[in-house]
Design a protein around this motif. Structure first.
Motif, PDB file in Angstrom:
ATOM      1  N   ASN A  48      -3.698   7.928  -2.701  1.00  0.00           N
ATOM      2  CA  ASN A  48      -3.537   6.343  -2.737  1.00  0.00           C
ATOM      3  C   ASN A  48      -2.484   6.238  -3.675  1.00  0.00           C
ATOM      4  O   ASN A  48      -2.903   6.165  -5.005  1.00  0.00           O
ATOM      5  CB  ASN A  48      -4.577   5.888  -2.902  1.00  0.00           C
ATOM      6  CG  ASN A  48      -4.412   4.215  -2.904  1.00  0.00           C
ATOM      7  OD1 ASN A  48      -3.495   3.761  -2.597  1.00  0.00           O
ATOM      8  ND2 ASN A  48      -5.523   3.454  -3.092  1.00  0.00           N
ATOM      9  N   LEU A  70       0.715   5.590   0.680  1.00  0.00           N
ATOM     10  CA  LEU A  70      -0.082   7.072   0.481  1.00  0.00           C
ATOM     11  C   LEU A  70       0.921   8.080   0.412  1.00  0.00           C
ATOM     12  O   LEU A  70       2.084   8.141   0.496  1.00  0.00           O
ATOM     13  CB  LEU A  70      -0.627   7.269   1.917  1.00  0.00           C
ATOM     14  CG  LEU A  70      -1.846   6.444   2.416  1.00  0.00           C
ATOM     15  CD1 LEU A  70      -2.214   6.642   3.917  1.00  0.00           C
ATOM     16  CD2 LEU A  70      -3.038   6.337   1.540  1.00  0.00           C
ATOM     17  N   ASP A 117       0.804  -1.178  -0.096  1.00  0.00           N
ATOM     18  CA  ASP A 117       0.066   0.098  -0.078  1.00  0.00           C
ATOM     19  C   ASP A 117       0.798   1.354   0.065  1.00  0.00           C
ATOM     20  O   ASP A 117       2.169   1.008   0.378  1.00  0.00           O
ATOM     21  CB  ASP A 117      -0.856   0.125   1.287  1.00  0.00           C
ATOM     22  CG  ASP A 117      -1.977  -0.998   1.300  1.00  0.00           C
ATOM     23  OD1 ASP A 117      -2.249  -1.323   0.118  1.00  0.00           O
ATOM     24  OD2 ASP A 117      -2.217  -1.411   2.274  1.00  0.00           O
ATOM     25  N   VAL A 169      -7.934   1.807  -0.553  1.00  0.00           N
ATOM     26  CA  VAL A 169      -7.776   1.979   1.003  1.00  0.00           C
ATOM     27  C   VAL A 169      -8.742   2.686   1.404  1.00  0.00           C
ATOM     28  O   VAL A 169      -9.336   3.748   0.989  1.00  0.00           O
ATOM     29  CB  VAL A 169      -6.706   3.411   1.124  1.00  0.00           C
ATOM     30  CG1 VAL A 169      -6.421   3.557   2.429  1.00  0.00           C
ATOM     31  CG2 VAL A 169      -5.283   2.664   0.510  1.00  0.00           C
TER      32      VAL A 169
END
Length: 475
Positions: free
Chosen positions: A63, A39, A37, A69
């Motif tokens: 994202n 950010l 993931d 997310v």
């Protein structure tokens, strides 16, 4: 201490309940780690001037990963240096693409303070904010915060502040985590997003019985006032100057900065016949345990005319005294005396929890906490009552804790009033008038909320455009 004879008045009717979630934060490293993931956070400031009374950190969260997310698991931290050791701060959302009702703000204290950071603002999201698909961003989060007393801020020594950042760009001096993993930014040296916030998480509470009123009315004759359960007092009697009038026309409403404010004006020309006092109260008595909150502006000086009257400006709950020293009487007060009174020579604020009293001869059974200083200006007032304790908060700080002996036995009304103790403080016959202003009132039935949770509830109502709600059952 001898208090003025307490008021006997029509009782009232309104209570509220709200459940609020709380989730602990997971320990995290001090720098972002590699993860599937991702950010990123863009930042800009809309308040760069020296001596500004509020900081305005605006964000866009993107994202950068390959899977969606959930925003409810995302936390962004903005780090700053408190302007004084005891400073308290208030968060607000001015506008957000995701909706301000879905944006939360909590302040915390760093475990390892540095020269540029000892506090942080943690921005989060409710489930209503939804999710971010890969490559998507939140859009504008136009946020701000200020000291509770609106004193000027020094942002130049704040770790996350960028004076030159007047347009959006990546900013690694804020951190972002998702699901307990730090994905963006560098915290101040020796600190990671590991220490839990000072206050509980401020997600708006789950649905439940609640009374909220933003006092969005056209005037004292607006039929919605009565429809919403309020009475603007016109009947004679105490408290205050014998023979004074309770003048409903002096309860007025005005819009300031897009927000409706209720004003209670009390005036006199030094005689009982010229004295006009003001009060608004709920007609029903259905409030007991739970949380009571209001934002009130106390005023030290008159709006016109000579100063010095022994004035009482209030927010309180009460039921009726059935007989002298009756043990089922209850009253819980915030009372500000800008010019003293009751034996006090200057301004003083009382919080008082009443068990009972006898009018004649005067006997009072109560517990009180007081502070002898000016409280002129806007203040956030919160009262909580559970099965063991009564607590009073002013501007997010615990002001007084009172014992279980003073817990209520019967439901009460909610009241605001402004009145004169007597006419001895200022003997002039020149006309003068004093204002007390009220922004909103909230009661949450059977739930003890922190001041931060009260603010979250308020922001949720205003973000949704709700000006009134009463789902509290009758007593």
């Amino acid at each position: 201490m001898r208090f003025a004879k307490k008021r006997l008045r029509a009782t009232a009717h309104t209570a509220v309940a709200v459940a609020m979630g709380a989730a602990a934060l997971t320990a995290l490293p001090t720098t972002a780690s590699a993860a599937a993931d991702g950010l990123s956070v863009q930042y800009r400031t809309s308040a760069t001037g020296a001596g500004a009374d509020q900081a305005e950190p605006w964000f866009k969260v993107t994202n950068t990963g390959t899977t969606s997310v959930q925003l409810s698991g995302v936390k962004v931290r903005y780090y700053f240096k408190a302007d004084s050791a005891g400073a308290t701060y208030r968060f607000a959302c001015s506008w957000a693409v995701k909706g301000c009702a879905n944006v939360t703000g909590t302040f915390g204290t760093l475990a390892n303070p540095t020269a540029t950071a000892d506090r942080y603002l943690e921005v989060g999201f409710t489930s209503g904010a939804g999710s971010l698909a890969p490559g998507a961003d939140t859009g504008d989060l136009q946020l701000r915060f200020h000291q509770a007393n609106w004193a000027s801020l020094n942002q130049s020594d704040d770790y996350s502040f960028g004076a030159s950042r007047t347009s959006y760009g990546d900013w690694t001096k804020v951190t972002a985590q998702s699901g307990g993993t730090l994905l963006w930014g560098q915290a101040p040296a020796g600190n990671g997003p590991t220490d839990p916030p000072t206050d509980p998480p401020t997600d708006p509470p789950a649905e439940g019985a609640a009374l909220f009123d933003d006092f969005n009315y056209s005037g004292h004759t607006d039929p919605r006032i009565s429809a919403h359960g309020w009475s603007v007092r016109s009947n004679s009697g105490g408290p205050g100057v014998p023979g004074a009038t309770w003048a409903p026309e002096n309860v007025t409403f005005a819009t300031t900065g897009g927000n409706s404010i209720m004003n209670l004006e009390t005036s006199t020309a030094g005689t009982a016949a010229s004295t006009e006092q003001t009060e608004i109260l709920t007609r029903a008595t259905k409030f007991k345990n739970g949380t009571y909150a209001a934002r009130v502006r106390f005023n030290d000086a008159p709006k016109y005319g000579p100063d010095g009257d022994r004035l009482v400006q209030t927010f309180f709950t009460i039921n009726d005294l059935k007989a002298p020293m009756a043990d089922d009487y209850a009253e819980y007060d915030f009372e500000y005396l800008p010019n003293g009174g009751w034996g006090e020579p200057a301004n003083i604020l009382y919080t008082t929890s009443w068990e009972t009293y006898q009018p004649d001869p005067w006997v009072a059974v109560n517990q009180h906490t007081e502070a002898r200083r000016s409280f002129g200006g806007w203040h956030d007032l919160v009262l909580t009552i559970d099965n063991s304790t009564i607590k009073y908060y002013i501007d997010g700080q615990l002001f007084g804790t009172h014992d279980s002996a003073y817990l209520p036995e019967r439901p009460m009304s909610i009241n605001f009033n402004q009145w004169l103790i007597d006419l001895a403080g200022q003997t002039s016959t020149t006309a003068r008038a004093y204002d007390q202003q009220v922004d909103y009132v909230l009661h949450v039935k059977d739930q003890v909320l922190s001041p931060a949770q009260v603010t979250a509830r308020l922001n949720a109502y205003r973000g949704a455009g709700t000006t009134f709600e009463d789902t509290v059952p009758g007593s």
